[in-house]
Design an enzyme around this catalytic site. Sequence first.
Site, PDB file in Angstrom:
ATOM      1  N   HIS A 178      -7.405   0.971  -7.509  1.00 28.64           N
ATOM      2  CA  HIS A 178      -6.791   1.347  -8.812  1.00 28.64           C
ATOM      3  C   HIS A 178      -5.392   0.650  -8.992  1.00 28.64           C
ATOM      4  CE1 HIS A 178      -4.353   4.879  -6.877  1.00 28.64           C
ATOM      5  NE2 HIS A 178      -4.729   3.983  -6.188  1.00 28.64           N
ATOM      6  N   HIS A 179      -4.913  -0.192  -7.921  1.00 26.01           N
ATOM      7  CA  HIS A 179      -3.663  -0.996  -8.012  1.00 26.01           C
ATOM      8  C   HIS A 179      -3.963  -2.318  -8.652  1.00 26.01           C
ATOM      9  CE1 HIS A 179      -1.528   2.288  -6.235  1.00 26.01           C
ATOM     10  NE2 HIS A 179      -1.909   1.961  -5.074  1.00 26.01           N
ATOM     11  N   CYS A 180      -5.134  -2.951  -8.885  1.00 25.03           N
ATOM     12  CA  CYS A 180      -5.353  -4.281  -9.266  1.00 25.03           C
ATOM     13  C   CYS A 180      -5.859  -4.288 -10.622  1.00 25.03           C
ATOM     14  CB  CYS A 180      -6.522  -4.709  -8.422  1.00 25.03           C
ATOM     15  SG  CYS A 180      -7.101  -6.454  -9.094  1.00 25.03           S
TER      16      CYS A 180
END
Length: 289
Positions: free
Chosen positions: A106-108
């Site tokens: 979810h950080h990409c």
Amino acid sequence: TKWPIVYHDSYNISFLGLQNLHPFDSGKWGKIYQFLLDGKLFNSKQTFRPSEPTESDLLIAHTQEYLDSLRWSINVARISETGGSVLAGKLAIERGWAINIGGGFHHCSGTSGGGFCAYADITLLIRFALEKFESIEKVLIVDLDAHQGNGYARDFMIDDRVFVLDVYNRNIYPHDGFAKRGINRKVELSSYVQDDEYLPLVKKHLTESISECGPQLIVYNAGTDILDGDSLGCLSISSKGIITRDEIVFSLAKENKIPIVMLTSGGYQRSNAQIIADSILSLQHKQLI
């Protein structure tokens, strides 16, 4: 004859043995799978193995410039998990639920990575679902990892087909103020929140989010870095609390007849794999999957 559960041996990462000296459990995914085999949930012929997405597949969610920048070896493993998330999304729509024993990066975003996240699997999953299935008009992301989900939030910031519920520790990485604009309902927690405060918040905000957005698909980012003792998540949720959390999410999905796809996301303590497996077995025992 198969369970809509996706796994590949390549999910597991090794660093020339260094993983054995580090608290980061780089074999978490294989352990989850083995615990589920031991629990007689399925046999090895009853689950799905993903294929790697092609570059043209990846370009649906990423820029060419970003893909060209990915040259370090860990990404070889991550790409299989990305394919697993897309496959799990398809299976969830067709069968009502699915689990990728991996994914949840979810950080990409489509233009940059971060925080162990090299490919935007959540963005890719959702874009495939919206483009390939006419029945899917609205997607609800339920992100219960300890960290703010800033990657997909940037990707879908101006796309009203995607509604984001994000429950996270406000005091830890990534502190992405710009990406917060892409969160429709943000629930910012203080550090070391415990079960009695956390679980009612999850149930309340998920119930209201479903009512508000009326989704045809739930993408559940089920990070277990909320577990007490996680030095990165800095929350204090018990193992029982994690199992109850997952039951809340799957119960509300089933009650509202919404297909749900679960991604295991963050959480790398040595005990996490057993907790995730126990939670999935509990979902089966309670007939939620």
